[in-house]
Design a protein around this motif. Sequence first.
Motif, mmCIF file in Angstrom:
data_model
loop_
_atom_site.group_PDB
_atom_site.id
_atom_site.type_symbol
_atom_site.label_atom_id
_atom_site.label_comp_id
_atom_site.label_asym_id
_atom_site.label_seq_id
_atom_site.Cartn_x
_atom_site.Cartn_y
_atom_site.Cartn_z
ATOM 1 N N THR A 91 0.714 -1.263 -0.119
ATOM 2 C CA THR A 91 0.103 0.063 -0.064
ATOM 3 C C THR A 91 0.721 1.308 -0.048
ATOM 4 O O THR A 91 0.583 2.150 -0.757
ATOM 5 N N VAL A 108 2.639 1.376 -3.531
ATOM 6 C CA VAL A 108 1.704 1.704 -4.765
ATOM 7 C C VAL A 108 1.048 2.772 -4.621
ATOM 8 O O VAL A 108 0.638 3.504 -5.762
ATOM 9 N N VAL A 109 0.540 3.145 -3.280
ATOM 10 C CA VAL A 109 -0.519 4.428 -3.503
ATOM 11 C C VAL A 109 0.429 5.623 -2.751
ATOM 12 O O VAL A 109 0.436 6.628 -3.582
ATOM 13 N N LEU A 110 1.037 5.313 -1.661
ATOM 14 C CA LEU A 110 1.803 6.582 -0.940
ATOM 15 C C LEU A 110 2.943 7.175 -1.634
ATOM 16 O O LEU A 110 2.945 8.414 -2.050
ATOM 17 N N GLY A 146 -1.409 10.421 -0.149
ATOM 18 C CA GLY A 146 -2.340 9.759 0.041
ATOM 19 C C GLY A 146 -3.508 10.004 -0.956
ATOM 20 O O GLY A 146 -3.941 9.138 -1.641
ATOM 21 N N VAL A 164 -4.324 7.565 -4.382
ATOM 22 C CA VAL A 164 -5.596 7.234 -4.434
ATOM 23 C C VAL A 164 -6.130 7.515 -6.100
ATOM 24 O O VAL A 164 -6.592 6.724 -6.643
ATOM 25 N N SER A 187 -4.143 5.724 -8.717
ATOM 26 C CA SER A 187 -4.386 4.293 -8.996
ATOM 27 C C SER A 187 -5.936 4.043 -9.499
ATOM 28 O O SER A 187 -6.019 3.135 -10.239
#
Lengths: 240, 615
Positions: A14, A17-19, A46, A50, A53
């Motif tokens: 997480t 891939v996200v942050l 964040g 998001v 993604s």
Amino acid sequence: MHPTFTLFRVLVTTGLVVLLPGYLLTYALFPLQVEFDGAQRFALSGGLGVILSIVIGTALIVLNIGLTPNSFLPTIGSITSVAVIVTWWRGGLGILRLGVQSAKLYSTIAFLLVLGVITAVFPSTRPLNNAEQYSEFYLIEQGANGLISRNENDVIMLKLSIVNNEQTKATYTIQVTHAGQTLHESEMISVVSESSWDGEIVIPFPEIENALTNPLEILLFREIDDEPYRRLTIWIGQDG
Amino acid sequence: MILPKRLSGQGETAVSTTTAASPISHQPQTRFSQIAFVKNVSAVLPIWVFGILGWLIVLVSLRERRNYQDSWVLEDVFPYVLAFCAAFVWVLFRETHTSRITVFSALFVTILRLIPGLKYKWAYGTAVDQMVHISSIQRIMESGFPPAGTPYTDIPGMHALLGVIGMVSETAVDDVVGIAFPLILGLIPFFIYFLTSQFRINDILRNQIIIMSALAFDPYFLLIQGSPFGVLLIMLVLVLFLSREFGSIYIQLPLTIALLGSIMALTFGHGISSLIFILLIAGMPIALRVVNKFWQLPIRNQIGSGASRLFTFTVVLFSSWWMYQARGVFLIFVNQIWSFISRAEVEKAPIPSRVSELGIIDLFLIFWSLHGNIFMMALLAGIGVFILWWHRNTLSPRFHTALIALFLIELGLSGMLVGQLLTGFGNLEYFRLLGYAVVLTPFFGGAALWLIRRKSQLVWGAFLMLLILASLFQIFPYQPGIPGGDRLFAHIRSDEYLLYLHTVVTDYQKNMLDYVQTHIDPTYSIMSDRVTKDEAYRFWGPELATEYGIRYQIYATADLDEGEWDYLLLHRAGLAGPFSEQIEVRHDAQVDRILSSTDYAIVYDNGESYVLQRR
């Protein structure tokens, strides 16, 4: 995979891939003279992560490319790389920092690593420590409409299975009764934990009277029990 | 030292006088406390205790991992959670730095959310929504595409995000749902921190708003559901929008880019949320004009014109997407509107009919289990609105305007809820609307907390602890607190609950469904209760579930005798999982009666779940 390792994998993924893409994008998007504190930077990272993604994932699906690691990771990697290049072009790479001083960062990482090792070891001695202990008992082949008939040898063949989810080796016996009469009693069947036993029970047909009005009861007993542990019922059909 | 009455922070106020925000009153200095070591220990000790307890909750939840339905989510974990909540209040008692409070608040709410994901083998929740989400994420992980024919086929944003995490981490879908989803939702306190940093607000008030953001638990707190994710995205849009409206010129362009991206994410991420957002943002310019007519807004309609531009872009993107790409969802939406207009038969009434059969205490227990935290948030928000209105002259102009905008949004959501009640139209997903409304309550409820803290810090701490404890029974449904079937029927046991709020997918049901999939041909007709039917969808996937075509059938004997079916999937309430049917058709005695019937053969038995074949 043990749940503790899963926890770490999901946590790290997480973050990566996200942050991380969101974090690098904040430096590319926002002017360098705008100072965000750690919590603001985290919020933006964040949020942007998001957004990235969702938009990339949806685009890959809608364009019929498919959302796979081979399609997603290069895409988000490219966008992240562009963000780093833009930041470098604007002269901001020197500002790219995690917002904490090195000593604090390293000691925090070291502490989290130790914590992680303890977390991984402590509950992993017994996976699923509170798993319910039970067995499954079933007919591998059911007859049509709940009925089972005799075969060409004038016998009834019952194909049964026992699945051991007792978290330990267990021993069973199978008893077949009809109208209170015991037609068959098996020998002890030992089944190792997390495995199954498949077997056949043959019952000579002429022994059964009043077959149509009483079901065959197939009872499973555990070695430790006096009462039936599991119960199946099947009805005897007409010939053919 | 008395806390200032002014709600604004330093610098920007409606009135020209400036007053520095006063720090909270410290305890009287003693010789002992002046020793640096003691000062440091007393400052960091609550943080250490908070961190260790949070970590212990993770450890204990993993150690207590189970594959059956227990009495409630906090069974075997409750003492640690209780201590963790107390530690959280202790930290807030000592901490004054807003960004650190934000971190602790986010950690608090995230760790609570993680509990079912760590404690249960399968993702928590047995409703059809959870099953559709999980099977969609699973399909994306397996094939790269969502399953066809579901409402989320063309709005796959949330599933794409979680699917990516699952694929890259190579973990099972239940773990992704149970771990990654709470992590992502933990961003909300940070969003509120970012938003409030755009305004000049008294630090104490700002801290209370952020604390409230951690305590405003949405109704689907433990579940994978589209609405909380939609709430996150709406919050992100609002944060970027209001930051853009009031931010400096340097960040206008990047915030505009981020805002446009967030609207795209909302449109692709959750359909109903984007629709609700459009309705709310559409009304804002008009509502602001009306408000401006009655009293002058500090910033005249700046936010109104910004809202109009936002609305235009959102509507264009939303309409294009729904009409050209997500046509299936669009048709569902049109049918809902038509059923409302034509007053066609509504699936569910806003208030269940059985409410009239229960006593006051039982009703209160059920009400509190479903609405406890929501009720308190609404109460605090109502008090907070009054406090903010009373102090409106001390509010900074931007904060004042932002509060009005957020209040109008809350008013719109409340209107939808009340309208649903008055029109008797229960299809609008009551808890979904509540979830949208709850997330904005911190902006108003924070003022109520600020007032309490101003009067007495001790009372404030005690109030926070009580608020958290009372909320625990909603967010972690306390199943033993739900009235038993003996309240309505003498022949039903007291431990057979009228309503199942604690809903766990179990290995009993999974193994039973595996048996069906392996040993029963899809050409046969299969009946089951609603929960089993939905679990079949989750474990078999949409196509196989459709092929089997399990028909929903309650266990009422008359219906079983008359219905056309070959196999019946049966389970007992409790260890094997919950029921959603009414108690009189699925209690244990009823199950025993069916099992001993001469009309059926029992072909599968695992002690709690059964497969029956019709004779």
